[in-house]
Structures are given as C-alpha cells and as structure tokens.
Write an enzyme that holds these catalytic residues in place. Structure first.
Site, PDB file in Angstrom:
ATOM      1  N   ASP A  99       1.092  -1.213   0.003  1.00 16.70           N
ATOM      2  CA  ASP A  99      -0.028  -0.027   0.185  1.00 16.70           C
ATOM      3  C   ASP A  99       0.858   1.455   0.131  1.00 16.70           C
ATOM      4  OD1 ASP A  99      -3.455   0.012   1.463  1.00 16.70           O
ATOM      5  OD2 ASP A  99      -2.252   1.996   0.341  1.00 16.70           O
ATOM      6  N   ASP A 195      -2.875   4.901  -2.455  1.00 17.30           N
ATOM      7  CA  ASP A 195      -3.952   5.433  -1.492  1.00 17.30           C
ATOM      8  C   ASP A 195      -4.270   6.924  -1.887  1.00 17.30           C
ATOM      9  OD1 ASP A 195      -4.914   5.243   0.968  1.00 17.30           O
ATOM     10  OD2 ASP A 195      -3.837   7.213   1.343  1.00 17.30           O
ATOM     11  N   GLU A 254      -5.982   4.112  -6.160  1.00 20.63           N
ATOM     12  CA  GLU A 254      -7.293   4.441  -5.615  1.00 20.63           C
ATOM     13  C   GLU A 254      -7.926   5.736  -5.595  1.00 20.63           C
ATOM     14  OE1 GLU A 254      -7.762   5.541  -1.621  1.00 20.63           O
ATOM     15  OE2 GLU A 254      -9.479   4.431  -1.067  1.00 20.63           O
ATOM     16  N   HIS A 326     -11.341  -2.026   3.741  1.00 18.57           N
ATOM     17  CA  HIS A 326     -11.079  -1.916   5.094  1.00 18.57           C
ATOM     18  C   HIS A 326     -11.901  -0.469   5.141  1.00 18.57           C
ATOM     19  CE1 HIS A 326      -8.411   0.322   2.805  1.00 18.57           C
ATOM     20  NE2 HIS A 326      -8.088   1.096   3.857  1.00 18.57           N
ATOM     21  N   ASP A 327     -12.508   0.070   4.320  1.00 18.43           N
ATOM     22  CA  ASP A 327     -13.155   1.337   4.563  1.00 18.43           C
ATOM     23  C   ASP A 327     -14.751   1.148   4.382  1.00 18.43           C
ATOM     24  OD1 ASP A 327     -10.733   3.058   2.676  1.00 18.43           O
ATOM     25  OD2 ASP A 327     -10.682   2.807   4.729  1.00 18.43           O
TER      26      ASP A 327
END
Ligand code: ISL
Ligand code: CA
Length: 554
Positions: A99, A195, A254, A326-327
């Site tokens: 990430d 990210d 993302e 995870h969000d």
C-alpha cells in the site's frame, strides 16, 4: 481484445494486517501471523496479496499515517519478517503488492518534523503551509487546515491533522517518493495500491470549495481530486519507477470521485499511468451527503453504474471489481441479507455477480467467509478516527446521538476491521491475547475452519469462481451486455468471447423473481450456481431468493 497482461485473469486478496492473524499475543495482527496463514490464501486460489500499510506509524489512521516509508512498524514485525513473508508468498506462486500512501505522511515523519521546524527550513515547501486557511473541510471532519503555533502558519491535511499533505508541486518531494518506490521494487515487491493517489495534484491557489447545506466548510474535492497535473505526475512516476521493470509489476490507483472518462485515461496502457483504478460510484449509491448518510440501494442504480463502467472501459482501460475493503461495511450486511437463513445464499450471489464482470476482482479478508458487520453497541466500541470524529462533529452540531450511533453501526469502517475469523474457538483463533477490536460473536458459526470443511460454503464458492476465471477465457476477456436494466430484483447480463457466451443471473432480493429466458438459451448448461443441483436452463425460470446461476452456450 488482447489476452495479456497477466492481471486480467488474476484475483487480488486484500489483507488488513492489524486484524488478520496475531502470532505474539499482543492482540494485533502481524507479519509472522500472515506467514502462518498463507495456505488458506493459496487454497482459495488468489494470485496477488495486497497488504494494507505495515510501515512505522503512530497508528492515528491505522497505519495510513506513515512516519518511515522504508521500514516495518515493530507492532507488525521487522524487515526480516517482511522478507520472509515475501519469499513465502513467491514460493506459493503468488505476488505481493504494498500500500503506497504518498498523498500525505504522518506528522511524525522526519520530513514533516523538519518542515514544521521553521519557515525557512529547506523542507518547508515539502508540505502545504498558508498564513490563512481556505474553507476546505477534512474527510475526517473539521477544517482541512491545522494551525502550527510555533510558526503561526497552517498546514493542509485532507485527512487527520496527523496526516499532513505532501506538496507534489515540489520536484524534490516527487523524487524522494520515486526513490522510495524503487527501493521496495528492488526488494522484490510486485507493485503498489496507491492510496487516494488522485489527490496529489491540487488546483493552483487552492481555491475555496462550495459550502453546502449548512456545513461550516467548503467541499474542496473539485480542487484536489484529479487536479490539473495528475496525469503528468503519474506519467513521470511511471518513467521514474516502473519503466523497464518486469511486466509482473502491478499498479492500482485508489481514486475517490474518479469518473469513467477519467479512468479511461488513467488506465489506457498507451498512456503508461496505472494498470487499474478503484472507483467509488457503486459504493456511494446507498449514501446521501457523505458516508454516514445512509439510504436504501436501488438495484437499477447499481446496474446503471456498474454497467456504465463496463461499457466505458470495455475496449480501452481496465476495471477493478470490489464490494469490500477496510473502508466499507461488509457487503452481505449491506447489499445482501446477513440473517442466518439468507447469509450464505446472498453472499454467494453477490460474489457470483461481481466476479463474472469484466475486470480484476478484489476479495477483502473475511469476504470469502461471508463475514458480517459487527454488533457495535456504544460509542467507545468504535476505534476508527473517521467514525469518532464524525460523531463528535455531528452531535456538537445538534444531531441526535442515537441517530448518529445507528449510522456508525451501519456504515462505519470498523465493521470491516473486526478480526479475521479462523475458527470457533476463543477470539476466533485470531489471537491468544486481548484483541485490539473485539471479535464478532458470530465467529462461532462463521469461520475459516467450518467454511473449508463445508463444500457448500461461501469459501468454496469463491474458490470455484476464482478457478472459473483462471480456466474460462470468456470470464476475463469477454465483452459485457446488461439485460433487464429496469428490473428491481434481478441482475442479469451476458459475456461473450469468441464462440463462448455466458448468461449471468442474480436475484438481489429475498423474494422469488421470474426471469424471461432469452431466446436460444433454453437448455444451456450450468457453469456455476449457488443452489446445489441446479441443472440446465429451463424455458421458464423463477429464481429463488438470493439465487445466482451462470449458464454457458457455445
Ligand atoms: O473512507 C472514506 C471517506 O469517507 C473514503 O473516501 C476514503 O477516505 C478515501 O477513499 C481514501 O481512503 C484511503 O485514504 C485514507 C484512509 O483513511 C483510507 O483507509 C484509505 O483507504 C487516508 O489515507
Ligand atoms: Ca501481534
């Protein structure tokens, strides 16, 4: 339609290390714990593992606030542990993607400590400092600016005040990030999930955003999402980091707010920017103003949105496909029905419909078990800074605390962050210590040990879907045609590649749904279904609640 590159037939599995497997009893997942569980992932058949951040971090945003890009936080282990994990992943023929969080650092990163130490510090311009803030609000509530007492200036943070935004206008910043990326690639990692990468180019002058429905702050997102230099920066990153590297390297951007047209440019291979993007349209359809404004989902909206992304990226570019990360709250509790009589059926229907789309599917840890949202009672059951800040801001602005709490329960990111459920034992086999976030009590029924032992489990359905993508070219390379766009119960589409056609049917409802069988499909064989004993396609069809079936004709 070309059959390369390799990631068009790949499936990615996202690990949230903090909640995956704890090897040393401190109640927090770690790298040795992941190594111990790799056979679960290899057994599922996934090709790539994406690791959420494990770098040194104050953990203000659970590791998305990085204070050292080239080390491992002691809570997760050491660089030697990381190298062991990487070798173990490669031994199993899988790839490992890190990430990359470079829109911002932690406020404890040495770069920021220098930058904030004085207006004339050489690194002052590595971040965004202003005497007067603009009106932008933060994703995590409040202003996007924080006053630094010592220098009397404010610094920009789109996320928490401990996540100051890097100034990508500064070529020194860009070169430092590229050097760090090369360091990880030289170590052997197979790429990056980047990210909120479309926020790195901000509009010159940082203009104010529109103030909406009584908010204290403006919406700056038109000025920092997909800003004027975003393609220039990503093309420079490609030249400086990825050019000349083996084609096994995977890049995933993302991109909150990205549109189909923008995504076509980001993922057009000729432009050498990124291989695929995470877009957010479909996970915004049951939301009004922001994450906690929960609305019912209209299936026709979902089909219109995902269908537009299929059409838009059909010949140029590539989709990533996801329900969970995870969000996001757990999909079976969101678009399915997590009550025990419908959980497995709705989870496998959702999986079938998603995995039969054109694109690279992402599985989030526990999704393959049909894990559900967790029963959060009171405010201090929550850990996520986004939820806690939202509660404080909403209640201070006069909202009813119970209403805000119920929104956190439905939409909060902690739902995705309860520990991976390995078995029916204490703490679901996640830890033999006190877990940082309580294990969901439903781990007694929902866990990997039970799932692997049950051929009709969500786990084995995911394994069959992944196997189908690996063995049936039409799944990865076929075109996409939506059917029944106006139907509010059934999601139906076809895929076609060379002489093979698939018909995919999913009942997104808890009631039976009649489906007009398209001409020429009668008798077509069943490729995969979530109701055991499903035979060839009959001439008239009524789908059971949450039933999914995929038929093939050549
Ligand atoms: O959760 C959201 C806000 O409601 C998402 O929009 C999310 O913040 C956004 O997509 C960026 O997410 C990424 O960056 C954040 C981090 O909190 C998220 O976990 C990460 O996925 C800041 O690093
Ligand atoms: Ca641990």
């Amino acid at each position: 339609i070309t059959e390369t590159p390799w990631w068009k037939t790949a499936v990615v599995y996202q690990i949230y290390p903090r909640s995956f497997a704890d090897s040393n009893g401190d109640g927090i997942g770690d790298l040795p714990g992941i190594i111990d569980r790799l056979d679960h992932l290899a057994g599922l058949g996934v090709d790539v593992l994406w690791l959420s951040p494990v770098y040194p971090s104050p953990q203000d945003d659970n590791g998305y606030d990085i204070s050292d890009y080239q080390d491992i936080d002691p809570v997760f282990g050491t660089l030697a542990d990381f190298d062991r994990l990487l070798a173990a992943v490669h031994e199993r023929g899988m790839k490992l993607v890190m990430d990359l969080v470079v829109n911002h650092t932690s406020d404890e990163h040495p770069w920021f400590l220098e930058s904030r130490s004085g207006r004339d510090n050489p690194k002052r311009d590595w971040y965004w400092w202003r005497a007067e803030p603009n009106n932008w609000g933060s994703f995590f509530s409040g202003s996007a600016w924080e006053l630094d007492q010592a220098s009397g200036e404010h610094y920009l943070h789109l996320f928490s005040r401990k996540q100051p935004d890097l100034n990508w206008e500064n070529p020194e910043v860009r070169q430092a990030v590229y050097a760090m990326m090369r360091w990880w690639l030289d170590r052997g990692v197979d790429g990056f999930r980047m990210d909120v990468i479309n926020a790195i180019s901000k509009a010159p002058g940082l203009p104010d955003g529109e103030v909406r429905n009584g908010s204290r702050y403006g919406d700056g997102s038109p000025h920092y999402l997909c800003g004027p230099r975003i393609h220039e920066f990503l093309q420079e990153m490609h030249r400086e980091v990825f050019a000349g590297r083996p084609e096994r390297i995977l890049t995933i951007g993302e991109m909150p707010g990205v549109t189909v047209d923008q995504a076509k440019r980001f993922t057009d291979p000729e432009r050498r920017e990124v291989d695929m993007v995470f877009q957010f349209e479909h996970v915004g359809l049951d939301r009004g103003e922001g994450r906690f404004d929960v609305r019912p989902l209209q299936l026709t909206d979902l089909k219109a949105s995902l269908g537009a992304w299929q059409d838009g990226l059909n010949s140029t570019g590539w989709n990533s496909l996801y329900w969970n990360n995870h969000d996001q709250p757990r999909i079976v509790s969101r678009f399915g029905d997590d009550r025990s009589e419908h959980r497995v059926r709705s989870a496998t229907m959702l999986a079938t419909v998603l995995h039969l789309h054109r694109g690279t599917p992402f599985i989030y840890q526990g999704e393959e078990l049909g894990m559900t949202n967790a029963p959060f009672e009171k405010l201090d059951d929550f850990r996520d800074i986004e939820s806690l800040n939202h509660y404080a801001e909403a209640v201070a602005a006069g909202a009813d605390p119970e209403q805000v709490l119920s929104a956190l329960r439905v939409a909060g990111r902690d739902n995705a962050r309860t520990p991976m459920q390995w078995d029916a034992g204490p703490n679901a086999g996640f830890t033999n210590g006190l877990s940082w976030l309580p294990v969901n009590p439903d781990h007694v029924e929902i866990n990997a040990a039970a799932a692997v032992a049950d051929p009709d489990s969500v786990y084995h359905h995911y394994r069959r879907l992944i196997d189908l993508r690996h063995t049936e070219p039409v799944v990865a390379h076929g075109d996409f045609t939506m059917l029944m766009p106006d139907d509010e119960q059934v999601y139906a589409f076809t895929r076609r590649y060379r002489a093979t056609e698939l018909l995919v049917l999913g009942n997104f409802s808890g009631s039976p749904a009649s489906v007009p069988v398209p001409a020429g499909w009668e008798g077509a064989e069943t490729v995969i279904a979530n109701v055991s004993g499903t035979g060839p396609l009959p001439s008239t069809l009524t789908l059971a609640p949450w039933e999914a079936r995929v038929h093939r004709r050549t």
